[in-house]
Design an enzyme around this catalytic site. Structure first.
Site, PDB file in Angstrom:
ATOM      1  N   LYS A 163       0.845  -1.203   0.000  1.00 43.33           N
ATOM      2  CA  LYS A 163       0.000   0.000   0.000  1.00 43.33           C
ATOM      3  C   LYS A 163       0.876   1.247   0.000  1.00 43.33           C
ATOM      4  O   LYS A 163       1.876   1.301   0.729  1.00 43.33           O
ATOM      5  CB  LYS A 163      -0.892  -0.039   1.248  1.00 43.33           C
ATOM      6  N   SER A 169     -10.241  -0.935   6.770  1.00 43.78           N
ATOM      7  CA  SER A 169      -9.582  -0.693   5.487  1.00 43.78           C
ATOM      8  C   SER A 169      -8.844  -1.873   4.874  1.00 43.78           C
ATOM      9  O   SER A 169      -8.351  -1.778   3.746  1.00 43.78           O
ATOM     10  CB  SER A 169      -8.603   0.481   5.611  1.00 43.78           C
ATOM     11  N   SER A 210      -9.923   1.669   2.769  1.00 42.73           N
ATOM     12  CA  SER A 210      -9.010   2.481   1.995  1.00 42.73           C
ATOM     13  C   SER A 210      -7.976   1.684   1.213  1.00 42.73           C
ATOM     14  O   SER A 210      -7.450   2.176   0.222  1.00 42.73           O
ATOM     15  CB  SER A 210      -8.275   3.453   2.916  1.00 42.73           C
TER      16      SER A 210
END
Lengths: 98, 500
Positions: free
Chosen positions: B95, B194, B170
């Site tokens: 990420k 997330s 997210s």
């Protein structure tokens, strides 16, 4: 809680957060803040027993500190590579009283 | 001649097909056995990214050259008979809210568009020490604030099952890239859901470990008491393999736990006989779509057939989870994001005095949702409101935690849906941020209490994956992985793939 959030309040909160909001942005922020606060206000209805302490961190173990030994850290040049402006030794910023 | 070329091409294609079908555990063992080279494997994923990612936008940066170079070094070391790490040759996507030395790390924000970290996050260091290969950096909602990746400053990621739908967020890029076979494993972070919610939306396995289990050093902070790093994989077995590498105490994260790191794979094959599954009645109250309810019932039947028993439990304060979460997470974010002031992190909006420079940089550099949350957090912490909002929310957080403690007296894990819907369409929740916040209704409470949770695929509704969430006791990821693995031995939801 009162949720009368107006442009003036939004501009004040913006100032505290170091955000330079336009009037239109302040109006949008006021509308959002009022909406989320009216949802969040349901917390007021929760009856919390006297002996309940707030839980601020998801761990209750004591913070661990490592031994205070002198070790090499990153060099200045590497760190300053991400600076928007520097004189090679320090960060450079605009005048405080401009 | 033509036919032999065709034959060769078909062999090559067959080889590619096979790599896509392999789990991370299989890739690692094939590479260790010399049946697959790290270079071929990495090249395969790079080719797939080039082919599919222009549509999906799951990656913000593909580390082509360094990935191939590392893969070649691993192959050379293997040929030379050197011993290699536990993930040798495995491509892993990370990420873009996690720092990678020398690889641009943006948190999907204009504020960090040109930021190149001078260090690796601990988990990146651990992955590379285990000879995994960082193949690229994945898209997210700006500073991890959102549930759809629509808040990325660099364009939303699309759901591989239907490109009209969001991948969740997210960590949407990390979920979508594993869902579309553009990486066998990816790393995300979970502050309110997330990892688990996008895992559910993209039909993959996603684990949020116990708070403190995985070091947060090098994770760009959103809400420090809630943030936790974890893996996205195709299977629970792969999640265990990854956790064995990324977990453990870190001297650079004072909140990282000193608990011994178990072998997360050790319990996978144990029977579920005697395992008590709590069914939280609040998760099944009105509003849950029929297809999701039906999938939950079917999943419970599968687990019962494997020897587990069920018990009804209650988490009475969970309905206040979203309200408490938004006060606490936004309050912490308003402090954490104070550092982006135009002085240290590449972006500056020039002005003739310091205060104006701060204000303009922050207003220009942050997107709408990030500004909204900074405003909310600043308000909740400001004089006159601190007790009513931040302290009250933190007391409710204690009640939520106590609910779990009580529930775990009668069960080992808590089962329910990961999200109240399957992946929604782009734009569906962007006009009213509050409706977007409710996408995390079943996941935020684990973050507030610091507990582990996993989402695994358990069915489909109109062609979109449904996620099953299991929440566990503190530091008991091994039981979550055991149940998930046993479930995956009986079902094939996790092996379904979207149409190319």
């Amino acid at each position: 809680m009162s949720n009368a959030i107006d442009r003036k309040t939004a501009l004040h909160v913006g100032k505290l957060a170091r955000l330079e909001l336009t009037d239109a942005q302040a109006d949008a922020s006021a509308k959002h803040l009022a909406s989320i606060l009216s949802y969040v206000d349901q917390l007021a209805e929760v009856e919390v027993p006297e002996d309940i302490e707030p839980f601020f961190g998801a761990t209750e173990s004591v913070n661990a500190v490592r031994d205070d030994e002198v070790r090499p850290s990153m060099d200045r040049e590497t760190i300053l590579r991400n600076a928007p402006d520097s004189d090679g030794e320090f960060y450079r910023v605009p005048p405080v009283f401009g | 001649m033509a036919s032999s070329i065709e034959c060769l091409l078909s062999l090559v294609n067959q080889n590619k097909m096979e790599i896509s079908k392999l789990s991370a555990s299989q890739i690692v063992s094939h590479i260790a056995a010399g049946e697959l080279t790290a270079t071929d494997c990495t090249q395969h994923f790079l080719n797939e990214i080039e082919r599919k990612d222009p549509t999906l936008n799951s990656y913000l940066h593909v580390a082509k050259e360094s990935a191939i170079e590392t893969a070649q070094q691993i192959d050379a070391r293997r040929s030379a008979g050197e011993s290699l790490g536990a993930l040798a040759g495995l491509p892993v996507a990370v990420k873009d809210g996690i720092c990678t030395k020398g690889i641009r790390t943006t948190a999907a924000s204009k504020m960090l568009e040109n930021f190149v970290p001078p260090f690796d996050a601990t988990i990146v260091q651990k992955l590379t020490d285990a000879d995994a290969i960082v193949i690229g950096k994945t898209n997210l909602d700006e500073f991890a604030m959102g549930s759809s990746t629509e808040n990325s400053a660099f364009g939303a990621t699309k759901n591989p099952w239907n490109t009209d739908c969001v991948p969740g967020g997210s960590s949407g890029g990390s979920a979508a890239c594993v869902g579309a076979d553009l990486a066998p494993v990816s790393i995300g972070s979970d502050t309110g859901g997330s990892i688990r919610q996008p895992a559910a939306f993209c039909g993959v396995t996603g684990l949020k470990p116990t708070y403190g289990r995985v070091s947060r050093f090098g994770l760009i902070a959103f809400a420090s008491s809630l943030d936790q790093i974890g893996p996205f994989t195709r299977t629970a077995q792969d999640a265990a393999l990854t956790m064995n590498v990324i977990g453990g105490h870190c001297e650079r994260d004072s909140t990282s736990a000193r608990e011994d790191l178990p072998d997360f794979s050790s319990k996978l094959d144990q029977s579920l006989s005697g395992v008590r599954i709590g069914i939280c009645k609040e998760h099944f109250e009105s509003g849950l779509p029929d297809d999701i309810r039906k999938s939950m019932d079917e999943s419970i039947s599968v687990l019962k057939s494997l020897g587990a028993t069920t018990v009804e439990i209650s988490l009475p304060h969970s309905k206040y989870g979203i309200a408490a979460y938004y006060v606490i997470a936004s309050s912490e974010a308003s402090g954490n994001l104070a550092r982006y002031d135009g002085v240290r992190y590449t972006m500056r909006f020039e002005a003739d005095n310091l205060n104006k420079m701060y204000g303009l940089t922050r207003t220009e550099g942050f997107g709408d949702e990030v500004r909204r949350r900074i405003m909310l957090g600043t308000y909740a912490l400001s004089s006159g409101y601190y007790d009513a909002y931040y302290v009250k929310a933190s007391k409710v957080r204690r009640l939520i935690k106590n609910d779990y403690t009580k529930a775990f007296e009668s069960c080992d894990v808590i089962l329910g849906p990961t999200a109240p819907s399957t992946a929604f369409k782009f734009g569906e929740h962007t006009t009213d941020p509050l409706t977007m916040y409710l996408a995390d209704i079943f996941t935020v409470t684990a973050n507030l209490a610091g507990l582990p949770g996993i989402s695994i695929p358990c069915g489909f509704s109109d062609g979109m994956p449904i996620g099953l969430q299991l929440q566990g006791k503190s530091f008991d990821e091994a039981t979550l992985l055991q149940i998930a693995h046993q479930f995956q031995q009986q079902t094939d939801w996790h092996s379904r793939r979207p149409q190319a």
